[in-house]
Design an enzyme around this catalytic site. Structure first.
Site, PDB file in Angstrom:
ATOM      1  N   ASN A 234       5.878  48.342 -16.422  1.00  0.00           N
ATOM      2  CA  ASN A 234       5.922  48.410 -14.910  1.00  0.00           C
ATOM      3  C   ASN A 234       6.817  49.163 -14.104  1.00  0.00           C
ATOM      4  O   ASN A 234       6.727  49.765 -12.902  1.00  0.00           O
ATOM      5  CB  ASN A 234       5.568  46.976 -14.857  1.00  0.00           C
ATOM      6  CG  ASN A 234       6.799  46.168 -14.374  1.00  0.00           C
ATOM      7  OD1 ASN A 234       6.756  46.127 -16.075  1.00  0.00           O
ATOM      8  ND2 ASN A 234       7.404  45.573 -13.731  1.00  0.00           N
ATOM      9  N   HIS A 329       5.467  35.672 -15.788  1.00  0.00           N
ATOM     10  CA  HIS A 329       5.075  36.916 -15.801  1.00  0.00           C
ATOM     11  C   HIS A 329       2.729  36.107 -17.043  1.00  0.00           C
ATOM     12  O   HIS A 329       2.723  36.502 -17.984  1.00  0.00           O
ATOM     13  CB  HIS A 329       4.410  37.940 -16.819  1.00  0.00           C
ATOM     14  CG  HIS A 329       6.167  39.014 -16.047  1.00  0.00           C
ATOM     15  ND1 HIS A 329       5.505  39.045 -15.203  1.00  0.00           N
ATOM     16  CD2 HIS A 329       7.449  38.978 -16.309  1.00  0.00           C
ATOM     17  CE1 HIS A 329       6.608  39.968 -14.284  1.00  0.00           C
ATOM     18  NE2 HIS A 329       7.958  39.241 -15.754  1.00  0.00           N
TER      19      HIS A 329
HETATM   20 FE   LIG Z   1       8.568  44.810 -17.011  1.00  0.00          FE
END
Ligand SMILES: [Fe+2]
Ligand SMILES: *[C@@H]1O[C@H](CO)[C@@H](O)[C@H](O)[C@H]1NC(C)=O
Ligand SMILES: *[C@@H]1O[C@H](CO)[C@@H](O)[C@H](O)[C@H]1NC(C)=O
Ligand SMILES: *[C@@H]1O[C@H](CO)[C@@H](O)[C@H](O)[C@H]1NC(C)=O
Length: 479
Positions: A234, A329
């Site tokens: 990301n 996450h």
């Molecule tokens: Fe990451």
């Protein structure tokens, strides 16, 4: 009456004993949450004048040198580097003895802008038709600004070719990152499987791309001498419409080339390579993977191509973990799990490596593929055909450790620990591989999780326990 009473309490006693034994067994089989916790405060990025991230001296000297595999079979290498002041030469001189460069290849030059930043001249040059298992020496630059390095090609793709992969994720460029890198440099690792999130340049205002350059210099002591197999995370997306930066993964794609076309992929964000006895598939957590999208189509065609008599070890890399019992996450990999897990089970993927969560975790072989929205079969179960999932986003970046595991530890989670480190996968032959995870402990690399893997295609399947997990029932697996 007395007799009846005795028999009743006897039965009760037996029930209690049975219950106690059952509880003990089950609890014994569940996973380990390590007591070792790394200090929670994030360490700072290396300052711009730290020796590990400084530019080379001299005029226009090549820097940020990095290698990756350049074809599907390991007979080519992509050499990339940056010249800071002028384009210079994209030629790589190389050969099998030091100082004697009988071959040369000419690459290409690119540069890019990111808001108020303009990159140096980025060179990419493919060296192909290399011999297997051979050390090559190579030279970059011109005049008195040349630099020399070397690398060793992998053995021929073969079921018994032994090879040692390092696994690193979410490295960044802090004092902790440097420790991880130094520990890896001291290992016998021959190629890094990198599971995404490289420089964390996006931690800075307008993603100061100067931090891409410093990262390139930081990792050069490894990347100039052995390939790193790249996965996008990301922190590579770098989508900043407020300053007009809308091309996804721009700096990453400019700087880190991969051999995606040799595996029939139209995108550098997903591709595959063969290396020694391993087949490695790289996926993108941040590109579409829904049914009928390019990545889905590619993977559907890709998995049946893997010949396990040629490459017995099938490894998948991605950034977001599909199994993660950390609060950080949590469930982010769920939609990709629903989409791809049935294929991973069908094609018996050995290990899925992911990053993203800044801690370490390894699962048992589990799957959760029987759910069909009406049947309630929605629990991870022990499954001999399933991969083992390793989350190794513990390189040591500026965001610090993810120290908040969910409690209790779920049954699928075999080992988890909130500290930094790297792993090695030491493939011996078609049947045996030794896996070890090395935590950074007070400046030393300490093995905290390790075991022998026996290959399910060739080896004798030696696991006799289901680790207290329910087993997958023989329901038809819908694909
Ligand atoms: Fe990451
Ligand atoms: C390498 O390629 C560039 C661009 O095509 C060209 O200008 C240059 O002359 C080439 N160098 C050599 C040594 O072939
Ligand atoms: C080599 O270095 C010297 C001094 O650093 C410089 O004056 C000279 O121009 C350089 N030569 C070339 C060919 O780059
Ligand atoms: C494979 O490697 C293991 C571990 O080193 C060893 O015990 C075994 O004998 C090897 N098998 C073959 C066929 O060489």
């Amino acid at each position: 009456m007395k007799i009846a009473h005795e028999s009743c309490s006897g039965r009760l006693f037996r029930y209690l004993m049975f219950g106690a034994i059952l509880t003990m067994t089950v609890r014994h089989c569940y996973g380990v949450t390590s007591k070792y916790i790394r200090k929670l405060e994030a360490s700072a990025d290396l300052p711009l004048d730290d020796e590990h991230v400084l530019s080379q001296g001299g005029y226009n000297t090549p820097e940020q040198v990095h290698l990756t595999q350049g074809d599907h079979d390991g007979r080519a290498v992509i050499v990339s580097w940056v010249t800071p002041s002028e384009p210079g030469s994209s030629v790589v001189n190389y050969g099998t003895s030091k100082g004697q460069y009988e071959h040369s290849a000419n690459g290409s030059i690119t540069s890019y802008k990111f808001y108020d930043y303009t990159s140096g001249f980025i060179h990419h040059c493919v060296l192909s038709d290399l011999e297997y298992g051979t050390t090559y020496f190579y030279k970059l630059g011109t005049g008195n600004s040349t630099r020399e390095f070397s690398f060793t090609t992998p053995p021929r793709v073969n079921q018994d070719s032994s090879y040692i992969f390092g696994i690193i994720g979410d490295l960044g460029q802090t004092y902790d990152s440097l420790k991880t890198l130094e520990h890896y440099l001291g290992s016998k690792g021959q190629t890094v499987l990198y599971v995404g999130d490289l420089s964390y340049a996006d931690h800075y205002p307008y993603d100061s791309n100067v931090r891409w350059d410093t990262w390139g210099r930081l990792v050069e002591p490894s990347t100039a001498y052995q390939p790193w197999i790249w996965t996008a995370g990301n922190h590579e997306i770098e989508y900043l419409p407020q300053i007009g930066e809308v091309e996804l993964f721009k700096p990453y794609r400019q700087r880190y080339h991969v051999p995606h076309t040799s595996s029939g992929s139209l995108s550098p964000l997903w591709y595959s390579i063969k290396r020694a006895s391993a087949y490695i598939i790289v996926l993108s957590s941040y590109s579409s993977y829904a049914k009928y999208t390019p990545q889905w189509n590619w993977l559907q065609k890709e998995l049946p191509k893997v010949k396990r008599h040629e490459t017995p070890w099938l490894i998948v890399l991605m950034h977001t973990p599909l199994y993660n019992s950390n609060s950080y996450h949590y469930m982010e990999g769920e939609s990709m799990r629903v989409q791809f897990e049935p294929w991973f089970v069908k094609f018996k993927v050995d290990i899925v490596f992911a990053g993203h969560v800044h801690a370490y975790e390894r699962t048992h072989r589990v799957s959760n593929v029987l759910y069909d929205i009406e049947n309630n079969n929605c629990v991870p179960v022990y499954d001999k055909s399933a991969p083992m999932y390793v989350t190794i986003g513990d390189g040591g970046n500026i965001e610090g450790i993810a120290g908040n595991f969910r409690d209790p530890q779920p049954a699928y989670s075999a080992y988890r620990e909130a500290s930094f480190g790297h792993a090695l996968l030491d493939i011996k032959n078609r049947t045996h591989a030794y896996y070890s995870w090395h935590r950074n402990q007070d400046g030393k690399a300490v093995v905290a999780d390790s075991f022998w893997l026996s290959n399910r295609h060739h080896g004798k399947w030696e696991e006799h326990t289901n680790f207290g997990l329910p087993r997958r029932r023989k329901l038809p697996l819908k694909l």
